[in-house]
Structures are given as C-alpha cells and as structure tokens.
Scaffold this active site. Structure first.
Site, short mmCIF file in Angstrom:
data_model
loop_
_atom_site.label_atom_id
_atom_site.label_comp_id
_atom_site.label_asym_id
_atom_site.label_seq_id
_atom_site.Cartn_x
_atom_site.Cartn_y
_atom_site.Cartn_z
N GLY A 10 0.83 -1.22 0.00
CA GLY A 10 0.00 0.00 0.00
C GLY A 10 0.85 1.25 0.00
O GLY A 10 2.08 1.20 -0.16
N ASN A 32 -3.03 -8.40 0.25
CA ASN A 32 -4.03 -9.05 -0.62
C ASN A 32 -4.35 -8.18 -1.85
O ASN A 32 -5.24 -8.50 -2.61
CB ASN A 32 -5.31 -9.36 0.16
CG ASN A 32 -6.11 -8.12 0.51
OD1 ASN A 32 -5.62 -7.00 0.36
ND2 ASN A 32 -7.34 -8.29 0.95
N THR A 35 -6.24 -2.52 -1.88
CA THR A 35 -5.93 -1.14 -2.27
C THR A 35 -4.45 -0.96 -2.56
O THR A 35 -4.03 0.10 -3.00
CB THR A 35 -6.34 -0.15 -1.15
OG1 THR A 35 -5.81 -0.63 0.09
CG2 THR A 35 -7.85 -0.03 -1.06
N ASP A 56 -4.31 -12.85 2.63
CA ASP A 56 -5.29 -12.02 3.33
C ASP A 56 -5.07 -12.20 4.83
O ASP A 56 -5.07 -13.34 5.31
CB ASP A 56 -6.70 -12.48 2.92
CG ASP A 56 -7.73 -11.44 3.28
OD1 ASP A 56 -7.78 -11.06 4.46
OD2 ASP A 56 -8.48 -11.02 2.38
N LYS A 89 -13.46 -6.95 9.74
CA LYS A 89 -12.79 -8.27 9.88
C LYS A 89 -11.28 -8.11 9.69
O LYS A 89 -10.49 -8.74 10.39
CB LYS A 89 -13.30 -9.22 8.79
CG LYS A 89 -14.59 -9.93 9.13
CD LYS A 89 -14.87 -10.90 8.00
CE LYS A 89 -15.97 -11.85 8.28
NZ LYS A 89 -16.32 -12.63 7.06
N TYR A 143 -14.44 1.21 10.23
CA TYR A 143 -13.01 1.54 10.31
C TYR A 143 -12.63 1.99 11.72
O TYR A 143 -11.73 1.41 12.34
CB TYR A 143 -12.71 2.66 9.30
CG TYR A 143 -11.26 3.05 9.21
CD1 TYR A 143 -10.32 2.22 8.62
CD2 TYR A 143 -10.82 4.28 9.71
CE1 TYR A 143 -8.99 2.58 8.53
CE2 TYR A 143 -9.49 4.66 9.62
CZ TYR A 143 -8.58 3.81 9.03
OH TYR A 143 -7.25 4.18 8.94
N THR A 173 -1.74 11.44 6.52
CA THR A 173 -0.42 11.42 5.88
C THR A 173 -0.59 11.42 4.36
O THR A 173 -1.56 10.85 3.86
CB THR A 173 0.37 10.19 6.36
OG1 THR A 173 0.47 10.26 7.78
CG2 THR A 173 1.76 10.14 5.77
N1 LIG Z 1 -2.40 7.25 5.25
C1 LIG Z 1 -2.93 7.76 6.34
O1 LIG Z 1 -3.10 8.98 6.43
C2 LIG Z 1 -3.32 6.87 7.51
C3 LIG Z 1 -3.86 7.48 8.64
C4 LIG Z 1 -4.21 6.69 9.72
C5 LIG Z 1 -4.00 5.32 9.70
N2 LIG Z 1 -3.46 4.75 8.59
C6 LIG Z 1 -3.29 3.29 8.61
O2 LIG Z 1 -2.07 2.92 8.02
C7 LIG Z 1 -2.22 1.68 7.29
C8 LIG Z 1 -1.78 1.86 5.86
O3 LIG Z 1 -2.58 2.87 5.25
P1 LIG Z 1 -2.30 3.42 3.78
O4 LIG Z 1 -2.60 4.86 3.80
O5 LIG Z 1 -0.98 2.95 3.32
O6 LIG Z 1 -3.51 2.71 3.00
P2 LIG Z 1 -3.46 1.69 1.76
O7 LIG Z 1 -4.88 1.38 1.45
O8 LIG Z 1 -2.61 2.23 0.68
O9 LIG Z 1 -2.73 0.44 2.38
C9 LIG Z 1 -3.38 -0.63 3.00
C10 LIG Z 1 -2.79 -1.91 2.46
O10 LIG Z 1 -3.38 -3.02 3.14
C11 LIG Z 1 -3.75 -4.00 2.16
N3 LIG Z 1 -4.87 -4.77 2.71
C12 LIG Z 1 -6.15 -4.36 2.93
N4 LIG Z 1 -6.88 -5.35 3.43
C13 LIG Z 1 -6.05 -6.43 3.54
C14 LIG Z 1 -6.23 -7.75 3.97
N5 LIG Z 1 -7.42 -8.19 4.42
N6 LIG Z 1 -5.18 -8.60 3.93
C15 LIG Z 1 -3.97 -8.18 3.47
N7 LIG Z 1 -3.74 -6.92 3.03
C16 LIG Z 1 -4.77 -6.07 3.07
C17 LIG Z 1 -4.13 -3.20 0.94
O11 LIG Z 1 -4.13 -3.95 -0.25
C18 LIG Z 1 -3.07 -2.11 0.98
O12 LIG Z 1 -1.89 -2.52 0.33
C19 LIG Z 1 -3.70 1.29 7.42
O13 LIG Z 1 -3.82 0.35 8.46
C20 LIG Z 1 -4.37 2.59 7.80
O14 LIG Z 1 -5.54 2.36 8.56
C21 LIG Z 1 -3.13 5.49 7.49
#
Ligand SMILES: NC(=O)c1ccc[n+]([C@@H]2O[C@H](COP(=O)([O-])OP(=O)(O)OC[C@H]3O[C@@H](n4cnc5c(N)ncnc54)[C@H](O)[C@@H]3O)[C@@H](O)[C@H]2O)c1
Length: 311
Positions: A10, A32, A35, A56, A89, A143, A173
């Site tokens: 991600g 998985n 996103t 997953d 989940k 969420y 971020t």
């Molecule tokens: N970017 C921000 O501003 C922000 C703020 C608060 C919290 N977060 C947390 O940081 C983490 C990363 O966020 P991000 O901004 O990189 O989002 P993102 O959506 O780019 O990354 C999430 C990643 O998790 C993977 N994923 C989702 N469900 C999954 C599953 N069931 N099994 C395996 N992989 C799975 C997605 O494919 C993706 O690669 C998340 O947990 C998010 O809640 C991000």
C-alpha cells in the site's frame, strides 16, 4: 532483522518496506492487493532480502520473523466503506492473527492505528490520554471501531501474554503512491487540479486537518520500534493545522491552471478538526516532522503528474 510488513504494497507500507530494506533488514511484504498495488513495490522485487506474498490477514499465516508491522487495512473512506464487514474483519481478525504470530515467534509487533479512534474530538489538539468521541453505528464505524478493537487486542495480548507491542495513532499522511481515486483530500485536490477540474471542498471548507509527509511518518515508525520507553499509544503526525480552503488554495497555486473551488455538502460524521499533540513522540523518540507542507505538496504533485501522464 527479518521483518514482516502486512499491507506492505500500500501507500505507507511500500515506503516502509523500502526504508527497512535500505536499513539492511530482510522484508516480507504481505498483501491481498485490495488497495495496494504491485507497482508500489515493483522496484523492490528481485532486490536481496525482499519477498512479496499475496495473502489475506483474515486467514492465519506462519512466518519466522523478528518484527511485525501490521498495516493491512483499507484506509480511505470510499475503500473502507466499499465492504464494511470485510474492513472490520481485516482490522480485528488481522490483529488477532498478527498478535498470535508475534506471541509464537516472540516478535515485537507494531499496530498502525489511527487518529480516527478519537472520532469527532471534543478535545483539541488530541492527546493520547483522550478516549475519543466515536459513533459506533455510523458509516465510518467499520473503520473507527475496527481500529479501536484492534488497539484493545494489542493491549490485552500485551497484558495477558507479555507480547511486545507498539501502537501508533497515525494522523493524515500524504505523499507519492497515494491512489489517485482514493477520496483522500490531498490526492483529490491534486488530481483535480492537474486534470483542470474544479476542486471539491465539502461544506464551507473551514474544517481543519493536519498533514504529515510520508517520509516524516516512516522515520517516526522506525524510531518507535527501536525504543523501549513506551509501547504507546503514540500520536504521530504533523501538528501544523490547515483549513480545507487553505489546502485547496495551496494546491491551486502550485499546480497552476484554471481550476476553481466548488462546494458540496459535508459527509456524515466528518470530524470538524483534527490535530495531533506530539509531546510524547518528541519526548520518547526525539521525533518531529521536518517536511513543510509546501515541499511535500510539490513532491506529491510531481508524482501525480507522472502517474496521470502515464495513464
Ligand atoms: N495514510 C494515512 O493517512 C493513515 C492514517 C491513519 C492510519 N493509517 C493506517 O495505516 C495503514 C496503511 O494505510 P495506507 O494509507 O498505506 O492505505 P493503503 O490502502 O494504501 O494500504 C493498506 C494496504 O493493506 C492491504 N490490505 C487491505 N486489506 C487487507 C487484507 N485483508 N489482507 C492483506 N492486506 C490487506 C491493501 O491492499 C493495501 O496494500 C492502514 O492500516 C491505515 O488504517 C493510514
């Protein structure tokens, strides 16, 4: 060390994998691809010490590692609301599976929690001691409550089983590798401005957010995992506060063109303000953000120009 990064393909995960490899660690990136995209880690495939696994986190998995960073979870409202049951989940069962693994292999484990655990806050700025103001049954709850439950699990595994946890609460971020269509405000504005479309501001645009550049955030992650003074929860974010109108105007200035600002109604449960109190991160990690919003926005615009040209 050998380090597992869930959600490693991600936005944040790919920057983290890159940083950890650069620091000389072996990295297992598990995703998985809901996103996340292979393109985010394409440059790491084939590099010594990097392994990519499609899996997953809802299903258990076994790997021998020294540290785990649990980032797997869709993070932007359109993505996490696409399948809300799957989202909760992912947070809850993903946390249980990661914590079970950490317990078994005695790995230090990091949870990417969120400022959303504070909900629409009645305290400003938000300190870690604040318990939050969250709607448990709204459209965002899958969420917010999923992340809150994951925090509970982390602290229960810590108290009951001595699992070595670190829980970080991430504030907004931004940076390269955000998805162009993920509905987050920075990417929305930049993509609209580059396409010459009007910038959509929800409500009057007086609601504020604090924006942290991705490199600053990742530095905070790594420092947090390397110290023993606190297990968290720990806020990491940029306390600089901007209204949506100020952000839209900055993007318009940097991108140029003829786009203007238009207004749409506010979505439900949209927090009016959000700002991290980072006193604890300053104290325990000696950390604070370094990249000013203007610089970070310029780097992000450069990324989106490339991505949008290529498509
Ligand atoms: N970017 C921000 O501003 C922000 C703020 C608060 C919290 N977060 C947390 O940081 C983490 C990363 O966020 P991000 O901004 O990189 O989002 P993102 O959506 O780019 O990354 C999430 C990643 O998790 C993977 N994923 C989702 N469900 C999954 C599953 N069931 N099994 C395996 N992989 C799975 C997605 O494919 C993706 O690669 C998340 O947990 C998010 O809640 C991000």
């Amino acid at each position: 060390m050998k380090i597992l990064v869930t959600g490693g393909a991600g936005f944040l995960g790919s920057h983290l994998c890159e940083r950890l490899l650069g620091d000389g660690h072996e990295v297992i990136c598990l995703d998985n691809f809901f996103t996340g995209r292979k393109a985010n880690v394409e440059h790491l495939i084939g590099r010594r010490g990097f392994e990519l696994i499609r899996h997953d986190v809802i299903d258990p998995f076994k790997v021998e590692v020294d540290q785990i960073y649990n980032l797997a979870c869709p993070a932007s409202p359109p993505h996490y609301q696409f399948n809300p049951i799957k989202t909760i989940k992912t947070s809850v069962m993903g946390a249980i599976n990661c914590l079970g693994l950490a317990k078994r292999v005695r790995a230090r484990i990091f949870q990417a929690s969120t400022s959303e655990v504070y909900g629409d806050p009645e305290e400003h700025p938000q300190r870690e001691a604040y318990w939050g103001h969250v709607n448990p049954i709204g459209a965002r709850s899958c969420y917010d409550e999923g992340k809150r439950c994951a925090e509970t699990l982390f602290f229960d595994y810590h108290r009951e089983n001595g699992v070595d946890i670190r829980v970080v609460r991430i504030f907004n971020t931004y940076g390269p590798r955000m998805l162009p269509d993920d509905g987050r405000v920075v990417s929305n504005f930049i993509v609209q401005a580059i396409r010459g479309e009007d910038l959509t501001v929800y409500g009057e645009g007086a609601q504020t957010r604090s924006f942290c550049y991705v490199d600053d955030l990742i530095e905070g992650f790594v420092r947090f995992m390397a110290q023993d003074a606190t297990v968290g929860p720990l806020n990491i974010g940029n306390p600089g506060e901007f209204t949506m109108i100020e952000l839209a105007e900055l993007v318009l200035k940097k991108v140029g063109g003829k786009s203007r600002i238009t207004h749409k109604p506010l979505p439900p449960d949209d927090p009016k303000q959000r700002q991290p109190d980072i006193t604890l991160a300053r104290k325990h990690l000696g950390w604070e953000p370094r990249v000013p919003l203007e610089d970070g926005i310029e780097r992000t615009i450069a990324y989106f120009r490339k991505v949008l040209q290529a498509n």
